[in-house]
Motif scaffolding. Structure first.
Motif, PDB file in Angstrom:
ATOM      1  N   ASP A   1      -4.547  -9.305  -7.227  1.00 11.68           N
ATOM      2  CA  ASP A   1      -5.351  -8.299  -6.543  1.00 11.68           C
ATOM      3  C   ASP A   1      -4.462  -7.562  -5.546  1.00 11.68           C
ATOM      4  O   ASP A   1      -3.554  -8.167  -4.956  1.00 11.68           O
ATOM      5  CB  ASP A   1      -6.508  -8.947  -5.788  1.00 11.68           C
ATOM      6  CG  ASP A   1      -7.579  -9.491  -6.721  1.00 11.68           C
ATOM      7  OD1 ASP A   1      -7.517  -9.192  -7.931  1.00 11.68           O
ATOM      8  OD2 ASP A   1      -8.473 -10.219  -6.242  1.00 11.68           O
TER       9      ASP A   1
ATOM     10  N   THR B   1      -4.762  -4.728  -2.207  1.00 13.45           N
ATOM     11  CA  THR B   1      -5.528  -3.908  -1.276  1.00 13.45           C
ATOM     12  C   THR B   1      -4.588  -2.860  -0.704  1.00 13.45           C
ATOM     13  O   THR B   1      -3.519  -3.210  -0.168  1.00 13.45           O
ATOM     14  CB  THR B   1      -6.109  -4.765  -0.138  1.00 13.45           C
ATOM     15  OG1 THR B   1      -6.968  -5.764  -0.694  1.00 13.45           O
ATOM     16  CG2 THR B   1      -6.898  -3.910   0.844  1.00 13.45           C
TER      17      THR B   1
ATOM     18  N   THR C   1      -3.980   0.347   1.852  1.00 11.85           N
ATOM     19  CA  THR C   1      -4.463   1.042   3.045  1.00 11.85           C
ATOM     20  C   THR C   1      -3.391   2.004   3.537  1.00 11.85           C
ATOM     21  O   THR C   1      -2.189   1.754   3.359  1.00 11.85           O
ATOM     22  CB  THR C   1      -4.805   0.060   4.167  1.00 11.85           C
ATOM     23  OG1 THR C   1      -3.671  -0.774   4.420  1.00 11.85           O
ATOM     24  CG2 THR C   1      -5.994  -0.811   3.805  1.00 11.85           C
TER      25      THR C   1
END
Length: 232
Positions: A221, A223, A225
């Motif tokens: 996974d 993420t 930002t």
């Protein structure tokens, strides 16, 4: 009729209290759980007057007046005196260890240098949170043994190896020689409250978790930002 004894368990992570509640160490004794630095003070400890204080996962210095006046037991994820110091899980995985010992030792003013009650085998497979939960479950069993037998801890012997506590900046993915090493780097940081493995590229930060190593590839996974101005 035997007088019940009092025990305190200290842990800063959610899984510490979850396992404590589930285990609920069935006996006529009285158990207390402390999860914050504010709760861990001499006045609170004196009001309980415990036989032992067990530390499952604790990153803060324990006041000297508590260590000196009460039998404090911590659980360290190395075969001490090898691996005294900070970030033991990450340091072990970075060194290629697949197995370790969970050591129950008496706390002293010198970190991880106290005498040893017992050691148990601990597997380092899975991500960091899996391992921490496994270690907490094992520590609960070790606690039962300690309160039943009240063993005298034995001083450590052998060559001392000190581990250095890692900083959040060290979670940036370094140059690594293999997919296996990259997988280990991601999984060793994959736990609640820990800075995830990350890279920064063209204004964005990529944080990795749930790494799975297959034949010739990693599936994980990510993420993403935007970088803040202070990070650029």
């Amino acid at each position: 009729m035997l007088k019940s004894k009092k025990y305190i368990v200290v842990g800063s992570k959610n899984w510490n209290q979850t396992i404590f509640n589930k285990k609920n160490i069935n006996s006529s004794n009285q158990w207390y759980f402390i999860k914050s630095v504010e709760q861990l003070n001499l006045q609170t400890i004196q009001s309980i007057d415990p036989r032992y204080i067990f530390f499952l996962h604790w990153s803060w210095k324990v006041p000297e007046e508590i260590i000196s006046n009460y039998e404090c037991v911590c659980f360290h994820m190395t075969d001490v005196p090898y691996g005294r110091g900070g970030s033991p899980l990450q340091n072990l995985i970075m060194r290629g260890h697949q197995q370790t010992k969970l050591t129950a030792l008496r706390m002293t003013q010198e970190f991880d240098a106290g005498p040893v009650y017992l050691k148990e085998d601990l597997c380092l497979g899975g991500n960091a949170e899996d391992i921490y939960i496994r270690a907490t479950t094992l520590a609960a069993k070790m606690i039962e043994k300690i309160i039943a037998e009240e063993p005298t801890p034995i001083p450590q012997t052998g060559e001392v190896t000190i581990f250095k506590r890692r900083t959040p900046a060290e979670s940036q993915v370094p140059e690594l020689s293999s997919l296996s090493n990259l997988h280990d780097f991601i999984r060793m940081l994959d736990a609640e409250g820990y800075p995830k493995a990350f890279i920064e590229h063209q204004g964005f930060r990529y944080e990795f978790s749930r790494s799975a190593l297959y034949d010739g590839r990693i599936v994980a996974d990510v993420t993403i930002t935007p970088l803040q101005e202070e990070d650029k």
